[in-house]
Every structure is written in structure tokens, then in C-alpha cells.
Scaffold this active site. Structure first.
Site, PDB file in Angstrom:
ATOM      1  N   TYR A   1       0.836  -1.209   0.000  1.00 18.69           N
ATOM      2  CA  TYR A   1       0.000   0.000   0.000  1.00 18.69           C
ATOM      3  C   TYR A   1       0.870   1.257   0.000  1.00 18.69           C
ATOM      4  O   TYR A   1       0.632   2.201  -0.771  1.00 18.69           O
ATOM      5  CB  TYR A   1      -0.897  -0.052   1.237  1.00 18.69           C
TER       6      TYR A   1
ATOM      7  N   LYS B   1       1.052   4.155  -2.806  1.00 21.49           N
ATOM      8  CA  LYS B   1       0.673   5.534  -2.469  1.00 21.49           C
ATOM      9  C   LYS B   1       1.837   6.502  -2.660  1.00 21.49           C
ATOM     10  O   LYS B   1       1.625   7.663  -3.006  1.00 21.49           O
ATOM     11  CB  LYS B   1       0.137   5.591  -1.033  1.00 21.49           C
TER      12      LYS B   1
END
Ligand code: NAP
Length: 247
Positions: free
Chosen positions: A155, A159
């Protein structure tokens, strides 16, 4: 009605932060395409909320990680509303686990939706925006993309990638009047965060200087500002909406 006459696509806006952004932009006058992956009930609910407040909205299913779906999303928007002024790349998923336990599929799924999806959607709207010499793109990252987080290597990588991608595109598009900015939320109360164990939630709360968990509306209001003409001199920036977590 600062967004009167604007058409906005918000990916993953059936629920959570995306829904709040959809309602906020619709209340500012934008016609909103509510994209979703599988939860048509939630997306129709969002559209109903927009309509009952006097706005215009349309739900369109599309998996942002699939080029054919994304092209259909863009074409449906053009067929329906004639143009696209605003894109908010909000759709996102988590597959949290420590690196040693992380499967290749966990990595691929998160990168496909959270990073490749941003690339596909941005590319698909960019031709029209560059031609019309105006447009605003907001990519939803996370403070985790700035700070990293144990258990979220996939993640955080996606991001952080969103931030690098956005700065590059901001530089490519600036001379043609298309602005690209990133909003990095901290800990916001949605389905995504609801599943965290209670003790983890308490620990996070302690790390928030403003002393409360964020609401989807906190993020939506910043997005509304950044896509509006009031932010016409802002591009390539990352704005944290995190109660001070990242400072
Ligand atoms: P959420 O409540 O889990 O909602 C996710 C939304 O994304 C849903 O509408 C879902 O559609 C959609 N979606 C998922 N995969 C998709 C795909 N492949 N194609 C199209 N749509 C897809 O999440 P959230 O908390 O609102 O998060 C929204 C964004 O903010 C995400 O990018 C997330 O990473 C970011 N963020 C959240 C937080 C937080 O604390 N909540 C913090 C930082 C950043 P369906 O409804 O059809 O499943």
C-alpha cells in the site's frame, strides 16, 4: 456554485471518502459520475443522495485496474455529459500483512488498483483535458505513502508511487492549463479502517495531534477547494488531511 457547468468523475465513490467527495462536488454544482467496482447498491445510493439534494449524478461500474473498463467509463461520461473537467482518482484497496507473509497476489492487487488504476484513468481523461486546455486531477494518496507503515509495504509503495506520478504529470500538463494535485488523508473513518483491531485504532488516535479521527468530509472539502478556480495557481502539491499526523 463554484463548479457549475463542470463534469467530474470520482473513482470508487459509492462509499467512504469517494462518496463524500461526490456529494461535496455535486453540492458545488458539478455533474458527478459515481464509479464503483462491485457495490452497485452503494453507488446508486450515492447518486440518489446527489439527486435528492438537487444535483446530477450517474453511477458507472468499472474496475480501474482494467484498461477496457476505464475506457468504457470515460466514453460513458462523454456520451452522457459531453466532457470531463475533473477527475478524482480515489478508488483504493488494502491487503495488509507483514512483508514475510505478503503474497505476490497481495502486492499485485494493491498496485493494480491503487497505482495502475491512477495511470489508466489519468491517461484516459488527459487527451480531452489537454485539448480543452483546462482540467483538474486529484489523486488520493495517503500519509502512509510519505511515512511508510509496517504491514503496508504494498500500500505504501503504491501511495508513494501516486505522489511521484502526480508530480511528473503536473509538470507535463501545466503549460496546457491542466492541474494535478495529491490529497494524502491520515486516518479517516470508513469501511477501510473499520476492520482494524480496536487496540490499533486507539494507538492511531494517540498519534493524531488534533485528537480525533478524520471524517470523509474533512477530505472532501479539501478536494473541492483544489479542483475549484480558487486553487488555479496550485499544481504538483501534496496536501495532508491528517489532523497533524504527518508533521
Ligand atoms: P472504502 O471505504 O474501502 O471504499 C473504497 C472504494 O473504492 C469503494 O467505492 C470501492 O468500490 C472502490 N474500489 C475498490 N477497488 C476498485 C476498483 N478496482 N475499481 C473501481 N473502484 C474500486 O475506502 P476509503 O477509506 O473511502 O478510501 C478511499 C481512498 O482513500 C483510497 O484510495 C484509500 O487508499 C485512501 N485513503 C483512505 C484512508 C482512510 O483512513 N480511510 C487513509 C488514507 C488514504 P465498491 O464500493 O464497488 O467496492
Amino acid at each position: 456554485m463554484v463548479l457549475n457547468d463542470c463534469v467530474a468523475i470520482i473513482t470508487g465513490s459509492g462509499r467512504g471518502i469517494g462518496r463524500a467527495i461526490a456529494l461535496e462536488l455535486a453540492s458545488a454544482g458539478a455533474k458527478v459520475v459515481v464509479n464503483y467496482a462491485g457495490r452497485s447498491d452503494k453507488a446508486e445510493e450515492t447518486v440518489e443522495l446527489i439527486r435528492s439534494a438537487g444535483g446530477e449524478g450517474l453511477a458507472v461500474q468499472a474496475d480501474v485496474s482494467q484498461a477496457t473498463d476505464v475506457n468504457r467509463l470515460i466514453q460513458t461520461t462523454i456520451d452522457h455529459y459531453g466532457k470531463i473537467n475533473i477527475l478524482v482518482n480515489n478508488a483504493g484497496i488494502t491487503r495488509d500483512t507483514l512483508l514475510l507473509r505478503m503474497k505476490e497476489a497481495d502486492w499485485d492487487a494493491v498496485l493494480a488498483t491503487n497505482l495502475k488504476g491512477v495511470f489508466l484513468c489519468t491517461k484516459a481523461v488527459s487527451k480531452g483535458m489537454l485539448k480543452q486546455r483546462s482540467g483538474a486531477i486529484i489523486n488520493i494518496s495517503s500519509v502512509v505513502g510519505l511515512s511508510g507503515n509496517a504491514g503496508q509495504a504494498n500500500y505504501a509503495a503504491a501511495k508513494a508511487g501516486v505522489i511521484g506520478f502526480s508530480k511528473s504529470i503536473a509538470k507535463e500538463f501545466a503549460s496546457r492549463g491542466v492541474r494535478v494535485n495529491v490529497v494524502a488523508p491520515g486516518y479517516i473513518s470508513t469501511d477501510m479502517t473499520e476492520t482494524l483491531p480496536e487496540e490499533v485504532q486507539k494507538e492511531i488516535l494517540h498519534s493524531i495531534p488534533l485528537g480525533r479521527i478524520g471524517k470523509p468530509e474533512d477530505v472532501a472539502k479539501v478536494v473541492r477547494f483544489l479542483v475549484s478556480p480558487e486553487a488555479s495557481y496550485i499544481t504538483g502539491q501534496t496536501v495532508c488531511v491528517d489532523g497533524g499526523m504527518e508533521m
